[in-house]
Scaffold this active site. Sequence first.
Site, PDB file in Angstrom:
ATOM      1  N   ARG A  80      88.311  51.310 -24.813  1.00 26.58           N
ATOM      2  CA  ARG A  80      88.741  50.538 -23.688  1.00 26.58           C
ATOM      3  C   ARG A  80      88.000  50.494 -22.478  1.00 26.58           C
ATOM      4  O   ARG A  80      87.972  49.606 -21.681  1.00 26.58           O
ATOM      5  CB  ARG A  80      90.266  50.783 -23.241  1.00 26.58           C
ATOM      6  CG  ARG A  80      90.652  49.927 -22.205  1.00 26.58           C
ATOM      7  CD  ARG A  80      92.379  49.755 -21.996  1.00 26.58           C
ATOM      8  NE  ARG A  80      92.932  51.129 -22.170  1.00 26.58           N
ATOM      9  CZ  ARG A  80      93.069  52.211 -21.426  1.00 26.58           C
ATOM     10  NH1 ARG A  80      92.361  51.948 -20.078  1.00 26.58           N
ATOM     11  NH2 ARG A  80      93.637  53.318 -21.747  1.00 26.58           N
ATOM     12  N   TYR A 133      91.174  24.837 -14.341  1.00 25.43           N
ATOM     13  CA  TYR A 133      92.123  24.964 -15.748  1.00 25.43           C
ATOM     14  C   TYR A 133      93.501  25.391 -15.325  1.00 25.43           C
ATOM     15  O   TYR A 133      93.769  26.121 -14.385  1.00 25.43           O
ATOM     16  CB  TYR A 133      91.084  26.126 -16.378  1.00 25.43           C
ATOM     17  CG  TYR A 133      92.200  26.212 -17.765  1.00 25.43           C
ATOM     18  CD1 TYR A 133      92.368  25.383 -18.662  1.00 25.43           C
ATOM     19  CD2 TYR A 133      92.363  27.442 -18.010  1.00 25.43           C
ATOM     20  CE1 TYR A 133      93.098  25.428 -19.532  1.00 25.43           C
ATOM     21  CE2 TYR A 133      92.897  28.050 -19.112  1.00 25.43           C
ATOM     22  CZ  TYR A 133      93.297  27.106 -19.885  1.00 25.43           C
ATOM     23  OH  TYR A 133      94.112  27.259 -20.895  1.00 25.43           O
ATOM     24  N   ASP A 181      83.742  29.857 -11.992  1.00 28.60           N
ATOM     25  CA  ASP A 181      84.047  29.755 -13.278  1.00 28.60           C
ATOM     26  C   ASP A 181      82.833  28.691 -13.888  1.00 28.60           C
ATOM     27  O   ASP A 181      82.957  27.430 -13.481  1.00 28.60           O
ATOM     28  CB  ASP A 181      85.506  29.256 -13.541  1.00 28.60           C
ATOM     29  CG  ASP A 181      85.809  29.187 -15.048  1.00 28.60           C
ATOM     30  OD1 ASP A 181      84.930  28.782 -15.666  1.00 28.60           O
ATOM     31  OD2 ASP A 181      86.966  29.156 -15.359  1.00 28.60           O
ATOM     32  N   LYS A 198      84.189  29.446 -25.471  1.00 23.40           N
ATOM     33  CA  LYS A 198      83.638  27.829 -25.642  1.00 23.40           C
ATOM     34  C   LYS A 198      82.257  27.887 -25.748  1.00 23.40           C
ATOM     35  O   LYS A 198      81.990  28.307 -26.893  1.00 23.40           O
ATOM     36  CB  LYS A 198      83.965  27.252 -24.037  1.00 23.40           C
ATOM     37  CG  LYS A 198      85.339  27.425 -23.394  1.00 23.40           C
ATOM     38  CD  LYS A 198      86.353  26.697 -24.348  1.00 23.40           C
ATOM     39  CE  LYS A 198      87.739  27.104 -24.115  1.00 23.40           C
ATOM     40  NZ  LYS A 198      88.276  27.703 -23.058  1.00 23.40           N
TER      41      LYS A 198
HETATM   42  N1  LCS Z   1      88.285  28.516 -17.461  1.00 24.61           N
HETATM   43  C1  LCS Z   1      88.162  27.406 -17.861  1.00 24.61           C
HETATM   44  C2  LCS Z   1      87.253  26.413 -17.257  1.00 24.61           C
HETATM   45  C3  LCS Z   1      88.590  26.960 -19.077  1.00 24.61           C
HETATM   46  O1  LCS Z   1      88.452  25.688 -19.494  1.00 24.61           O
HETATM   47  C4  LCS Z   1      89.426  27.870 -19.736  1.00 24.61           C
HETATM   48  C5  LCS Z   1      90.278  27.472 -21.008  1.00 24.61           C
HETATM   49  C6  LCS Z   1      89.699  29.307 -19.239  1.00 24.61           C
HETATM   50  C7  LCS Z   1      89.019  29.692 -17.999  1.00 24.61           C
HETATM   51  C8  LCS Z   1      90.373  30.260 -19.693  1.00 24.61           C
HETATM   52  O2  LCS Z   1      89.984  30.857 -21.102  1.00 24.61           O
HETATM   53  P1  LCS Z   1      90.529  31.565 -22.260  1.00 24.61           P
HETATM   54  O3  LCS Z   1      91.341  32.304 -21.781  1.00 24.61           O
HETATM   55  O4  LCS Z   1      91.324  30.364 -22.909  1.00 24.61           O
HETATM   56  O5  LCS Z   1      89.276  31.903 -23.128  1.00 24.61           O
HETATM   57  N2  LCS Z   1      90.053  26.191 -21.259  1.00 24.61           N
HETATM   58  C9  LCS Z   1      90.870  25.704 -22.040  1.00 24.61           C
HETATM   59  C10 LCS Z   1      90.752  24.103 -22.203  1.00 24.61           C
HETATM   60  O6  LCS Z   1      90.345  23.443 -21.685  1.00 24.61           O
HETATM   61  N3  LCS Z   1      91.535  24.001 -23.556  1.00 24.61           N
HETATM   62  O7  LCS Z   1      91.877  25.078 -23.985  1.00 24.61           O
HETATM   63  C11 LCS Z   1      91.700  25.972 -23.295  1.00 24.61           C
END
Ligand code: LCS
Length: 392
Positions: free
Chosen positions: A57, A110, A182, A207
Site C-alpha cells: 500500500r 465528469y 484532469d 482510458k
Molecule cells: N476524469 C475524467 C475526465 C473521466 O472521464 C473519468 C471517468 C474520471 C476522471 C474517473 O475515472 P475512473 O475512476 O472511472 O477511472 N470517465 C468516464 C466516462 O466518461 N465514462 O465512463 C467513465
Amino acid sequence: MDTKRFETEVIHRGYHALQHHGSLSPPIFQTSTFVFDKAETGANRFAGEEDGYIYSRLSNPTVAMLEERIAIMENGEKGLAFGSGMAAVSAILLGLTKTGDHVLCSEGVYGCTFGLLQLMEEKYHITHDFHSMNDEESIRSAITDHTTVIYIESPINPTMKLVDLEMVASIAKEYGIPVVVDNTFSSPYLQRPLELGCEVVIHSATKYLCGHGDVVGGLAVGSKDLMSHLAMTTQKDIGGIMSPFDAWLLLRGIKTLPVRMDRHCENAKKIARLLKEHPAVEKVLFPGDSDFPQFELANKQMKNAGGLISFEIKGGKGEAQAFMNSLELIKIAVSLGDAETLIQHPATMTHAVVPEEKRKQMGINDRLLRISVGLEAWEDIWSDIERGLSRI
Ligand code: LCS
C-alpha cells in the site's frame, strides 16, 4: 538515463531489464509485503532513514515503474498511481483542501467529480463554484480568500469545451493557488499541463493510457514535495492504491500510446467532418473542427484534437436512444479511449448524477451523444453511423 523523445520514454522509462535477469517484459511484483533482513532494517525504513520497500500500500516495484514513467511523460517530478481515476481525483482534492476552503472549478467536469465536490461541500464544508474560465477579470473576481485549488478539465467531459491552461495558471500564480488539471481526454501525448504552468495533472488511466479496456486506474503527477506529501497522507491513509497487475497492464498499454493516439485523432477528424455534413446532425462539438469556437486554443495547447466527438442529433432523447440502438459495430458503453468505438448518452449515463438544471448550464442536453472513436477502419465506423442515422 538521459531524457529521450516521448515515443522512446513511453517504452523504456522506469525499467532496467538487466536488473531483472534480462527479462524484456517487467516482472509483476505480486506481493503484499516485503521481508526485512533484520528488525533494524524495518525500523530504519519506517523511520525514513533507509530506502526500500515495506508494504505494497505504501509502494511496490511494479507500481513504482509506472509512476516513474508517467512522471516523465507529463514532464513532472513525481507520479502517483491509484486504484481508479476517482481515487486520484479524491486524493488530490482532499489533500489540497480543509474545512472552510473553496475550490474554483471549470464549468463542467465528469459526473463523479461533480458528485465528489457535492460530497465535500455537504460533509466537510469545502465549497466550490463552477466557472467558464474564459475571461481573466472574471476568474480574478471568482477567486475568494478561501480558494485553495483551481480544478480544470480540458477538454471538458462531454461538451469538449476548453480552458486556456496557460492563462489560468498565470493568474493562479499571482494568488499562489495550485491549478489541478484532469488531462484524461488528451493524454500526455497531446497536452502537457505542467509545461503550461499548472501544478498537478490527473488521469483516469482507465482510458487512453490503458487503451485496451481492461484496467480501472488513476495517475497523478506534480512536484516531488507535493506528491511525496500526498503519498504519505491521502494516498497512504485513504488507501486507494493501484494493484501491481494493473500497473503492469498500464506499462504495457502506454508503450503504444503515441501510435494509438495518432490513429484515434486521424479517425476522429474524418468522422467529425462527416457527422457535420449529415442532415440528421444538429451540431458537432470537436476541437479539431475549424468552426469549433475554441479551435485556435486547441491548436495552441494541444498537439492534436483527440479521439472524442460529441454531437447533437436532430430530435430529442428518443432519437438519440433509437440511433444508439440501431448501431451494430459501435458499442453502447461508457468509458473511452479504447480500441473499440464506444457511444454513450451523457444525460442518462456519465452525467446522470448532475441535476438537470446544472446539466443544461454545462451544455448537456438530451440530444447530446458522445463517441469515443476507436482504432477500427474509419470507413467501417462511418458506415455504422450512417446506417444508424438513416434509420431514425
Ligand atoms: N476524469 C475524467 C475526465 C473521466 O472521464 C473519468 C471517468 C474520471 C476522471 C474517473 O475515472 P475512473 O475512476 O472511472 O477511472 N470517465 C468516464 C466516462 O466518461 N465514462 O465512463 C467513465
